[in-house]
Design a protein around this motif. Structure first.
Motif, PDB file in Angstrom:
ATOM      1  N   ASN A 172     145.058  25.034 115.541  1.00 36.60           N
ATOM      2  CA  ASN A 172     144.254  26.029 116.261  1.00 36.60           C
ATOM      3  C   ASN A 172     144.740  27.442 115.957  1.00 36.60           C
ATOM      4  N   ALA A 173     146.063  27.625 115.962  1.00 36.13           N
ATOM      5  CA  ALA A 173     146.627  28.954 115.748  1.00 36.13           C
ATOM      6  C   ALA A 173     146.263  29.498 114.373  1.00 36.13           C
ATOM      7  N   VAL A 174     146.309  28.637 113.364  1.00 35.14           N
ATOM      8  CA  VAL A 174     145.958  29.070 112.006  1.00 35.14           C
ATOM      9  C   VAL A 174     144.496  29.497 111.952  1.00 35.14           C
ATOM     10  N   LEU A 175     143.631  28.697 112.552  1.00 34.97           N
ATOM     11  CA  LEU A 175     142.198  28.990 112.488  1.00 34.97           C
ATOM     12  C   LEU A 175     141.824  30.179 113.378  1.00 34.97           C
ATOM     13  N   ARG A 176     142.496  30.331 114.505  1.00 35.30           N
ATOM     14  CA  ARG A 176     142.245  31.515 115.340  1.00 35.30           C
ATOM     15  C   ARG A 176     142.612  32.789 114.586  1.00 35.30           C
ATOM     16  N   ASP A 177     143.697  32.720 113.814  1.00 36.78           N
ATOM     17  CA  ASP A 177     144.104  33.885 113.029  1.00 36.78           C
ATOM     18  C   ASP A 177     143.048  34.271 111.991  1.00 36.78           C
ATOM     19  N   GLN A 178     142.194  33.303 111.623  1.00 31.11           N
ATOM     20  CA  GLN A 178     141.100  33.575 110.692  1.00 31.11           C
ATOM     21  C   GLN A 178     139.841  34.063 111.399  1.00 31.11           C
ATOM     22  N   GLY A 179     139.898  34.164 112.719  1.00 26.24           N
ATOM     23  CA  GLY A 179     138.748  34.652 113.474  1.00 26.24           C
ATOM     24  C   GLY A 179     137.901  33.574 114.097  1.00 26.24           C
ATOM     25  N   LEU A 180     138.354  32.312 114.049  1.00 28.45           N
ATOM     26  CA  LEU A 180     137.585  31.227 114.645  1.00 28.45           C
ATOM     27  C   LEU A 180     137.671  31.322 116.170  1.00 28.45           C
ATOM     28  N   ALA A 181     136.523  31.318 116.838  1.00 21.86           N
ATOM     29  CA  ALA A 181     136.483  31.437 118.298  1.00 21.86           C
ATOM     30  C   ALA A 181     136.643  30.063 118.936  1.00 21.86           C
ATOM     31  N   LEU A 182     137.714  29.879 119.694  1.00 22.44           N
ATOM     32  CA  LEU A 182     137.979  28.635 120.404  1.00 22.44           C
ATOM     33  C   LEU A 182     138.334  28.959 121.847  1.00 22.44           C
ATOM     34  N   PRO A 183     138.044  28.050 122.779  1.00 18.99           N
ATOM     35  CA  PRO A 183     138.440  28.299 124.164  1.00 18.99           C
ATOM     36  C   PRO A 183     139.961  28.307 124.310  1.00 18.99           C
ATOM     37  N   ASP A 184     140.439  28.870 125.407  1.00 19.93           N
ATOM     38  CA  ASP A 184     141.874  28.922 125.653  1.00 19.93           C
ATOM     39  C   ASP A 184     142.435  27.512 125.813  1.00 19.93           C
ATOM     40  N   THR A 185     143.612  27.304 125.226  1.00 19.60           N
ATOM     41  CA  THR A 185     144.285  26.012 125.320  1.00 19.60           C
ATOM     42  C   THR A 185     145.757  26.247 125.654  1.00 19.60           C
ATOM     43  N   LEU A 186     146.394  25.214 126.184  1.00 26.75           N
ATOM     44  CA  LEU A 186     147.811  25.282 126.532  1.00 26.75           C
ATOM     45  C   LEU A 186     148.556  24.192 125.768  1.00 26.75           C
ATOM     46  N   HIS A 187     149.525  24.595 124.960  1.00 19.45           N
ATOM     47  CA  HIS A 187     150.331  23.675 124.169  1.00 19.45           C
ATOM     48  C   HIS A 187     151.216  22.830 125.084  1.00 19.45           C
ATOM     49  N   VAL A 188     151.187  21.511 124.891  1.00 16.36           N
ATOM     50  CA  VAL A 188     152.023  20.609 125.673  1.00 16.36           C
ATOM     51  C   VAL A 188     153.431  20.608 125.069  1.00 16.36           C
ATOM     52  N   THR A 189     154.334  21.308 125.691  1.00 11.93           N
ATOM     53  CA  THR A 189     155.733  21.355 125.274  1.00 11.93           C
ATOM     54  C   THR A 189     156.546  20.372 126.117  1.00 11.93           C
ATOM     55  N   PRO A 190     157.781  20.064 125.697  1.00 12.14           N
ATOM     56  CA  PRO A 190     158.570  19.067 126.453  1.00 12.14           C
ATOM     57  C   PRO A 190     158.781  19.412 127.917  1.00 12.14           C
ATOM     58  N   LEU A 225     156.619  20.967 129.892  1.00  9.55           N
ATOM     59  CA  LEU A 225     155.372  21.080 130.664  1.00  9.55           C
ATOM     60  C   LEU A 225     155.289  19.958 131.688  1.00  9.55           C
ATOM     61  N   LYS A 226     154.925  20.303 132.895  1.00  9.17           N
ATOM     62  CA  LYS A 226     154.782  19.318 133.969  1.00  9.17           C
ATOM     63  C   LYS A 226     153.291  19.031 134.175  1.00  9.17           C
ATOM     64  N   ALA A 227     152.919  17.783 133.981  1.00  9.59           N
ATOM     65  CA  ALA A 227     151.518  17.395 134.075  1.00  9.59           C
ATOM     66  C   ALA A 227     150.933  17.697 135.447  1.00  9.59           C
ATOM     67  N   LYS A 228     151.727  17.510 136.497  1.00  6.38           N
ATOM     68  CA  LYS A 228     151.202  17.698 137.860  1.00  6.38           C
ATOM     69  C   LYS A 228     150.769  19.143 138.117  1.00  6.38           C
ATOM     70  N   ARG A 241     152.542   9.535 128.068  1.00  6.58           N
ATOM     71  CA  ARG A 241     152.797   8.825 129.325  1.00  6.58           C
ATOM     72  C   ARG A 241     153.003   9.745 130.518  1.00  6.58           C
ATOM     73  N   ARG A 242     153.261  11.024 130.250  1.00  5.80           N
ATOM     74  CA  ARG A 242     153.424  11.965 131.370  1.00  5.80           C
ATOM     75  C   ARG A 242     152.099  12.205 132.094  1.00  5.80           C
ATOM     76  N   PHE A 243     150.977  11.872 131.415  1.00  2.00           N
ATOM     77  CA  PHE A 243     149.653  12.111 132.004  1.00  2.00           C
ATOM     78  C   PHE A 243     149.137  10.810 132.621  1.00  2.00           C
ATOM     79  N   ARG A 244     149.453  10.637 133.902  1.00  2.00           N
ATOM     80  CA  ARG A 244     149.040   9.443 134.622  1.00  2.00           C
ATOM     81  C   ARG A 244     148.564   9.842 136.013  1.00  2.00           C
TER      82      ARG A 244
END
Length: 340
Positions: free
Chosen positions: A199-217, A219-222, A242-245
């Protein structure tokens, strides 16, 4: 012949170059950035300017030259140009002309326009090398607006039930197409590192995408109820997920047209969506080229070539190492990030 089929890949003797070779060569013309077409180890690469950022992201430091769509490049005794394939952003068909004879290598292509990729452009030629990943009449795609409604309705129902929506989609092309169809008002959109990095590579090219949040270690699913989580299909059954339950799982792919495949993938929902041409799209593309000779690669090649011959084309099968839209998403495994 303008193009020959060698152990390294598709070769042009007049220009001394290969197209999407699967073994290391001196000069490689690349249709797009998926791993079965853009492989490491070549001395020199040529692609569209739009495909270059993803190729550099995936292949690292390479000697890469670029051309714009429709720009003619003289390479030895061959005239070469790249034309939109509609597969993923930056993807191309490659036209090669030698002494007035024209061949086109399709790479992977899709004739249905979407919000992201440059629309497929028919290129008249004498010989056409075509993929046929989905070369059976059973493969016809759901209109994009219907697929969007199905995904958003599934997400809405899951959010209302307090369930995460885990959706598998390949990190280059499919994931961004899915993102372009989502309704962000339903909830947050979380992404696996393989998806977010692309996504980051394509956004840098001007591709319009909705906001997203990267799942890092950390990140708390709750903290993100009602989220849709977009990831490579291989991540759906992993410890990462498995964190998403509790969660409902989905998979966006052309293979979801086959119920048996959907059962084997053990997902709750299958959404029919592909970045490859369906059966009508393949036939329309071939007709639009005016080509007399058709070379079928990767997919239902024998069945597809037999049908074309029965319909009056001169068609034959060409074995390649391209995989089309596979179910093992090995392409994403090399593009992911271990931290995600």
């Amino acid at each position: 012949m303008v193009l020959e089929f060698k152990p390294q890949g598709i070769y042009c003797p007049a220009g001394d170059f290969f197209i999407d070779p699967w073994r290391p060569v001196d000069r490689a013309l690349i249709t797009h950035g998926h791993a079965d077409h853009a492989r490491p180890g070549h001395a020199r690469y040529l692609s569209t300017a739009a495909a270059a950022p993803v190729m550099r992201h995936r292949l690292g430091e390479i000697t890469l030259d670029t051309v714009d769509y429709g720009e003619t490049r003289q390479i030895g005794g061959a005239q070469v140009s790249f034309h939109p394939a509609g597969h993923v952003p930056g993807s191309a068909q490659i036209r090669v002309e030698v002494d007035g004879e024209v061949w086109v290598v399709s790479g992977d292509y899709k004739t249905e326009a979407d919000r992201l990729s440059e629309p497929f452009e028919p290129v008249p030629c004498h010989s056409f090398i075509t993929e046929c990943t989905f070369g059976l009449p059973v493969f016809t795609w759901t209109p994009e607006e219907d697929a969007a409604r199905e995904i958003n309705d599934w997400w809405t129902a899951n959010a209302a039930a307090g369930t995460f929506s885990l959706l598998g989609a390949y990190s280059l092309g499919k994931a961004q197409r899915v993102l372009s169809l989502l309704d962000p008002s339903i909830g947050p959109i979380l992404t696996h590192g393989a998806v977010e990095n692309t996504n980051a590579v394509l956004r840098d090219q001007g591709l319009a995408l909705p906001d997203t949040l990267h799942v890092t270690p950390d990140l708390k699913a709750k903290d993100h109820p009602a989220a849709l989580v977009l990831a490579p299909p291989s991540a759906l059954g992993s410890t990462w997920a498995r964190r998403f339950r509790p969660a409902s799982t989905g998979f966006a792919s052309g293979w979801m047209r086959l119920r048996g495949v959907r059962r084997r993938r053990a997902v709750d929902r299958g959404f029919v969506m592909s970045d490859h041409a369906d059966w009508p799209g393949l036939l329309d593309a071939i007709k639009s080229t005016g080509a007399e000779n058709i070379y079928a690669t990767h997919g239902y090649t024998d069945i597809f070539a037999r049908y074309l011959n029965e319909e009056g084309w001169n068609a034959q099968v060409v074995p390649t190492e391209f995989t089309g839209e596979s179910l093992d998403d090995a392409d994403d495994a090399q593009a992911g990030d271990s931290a995600a």
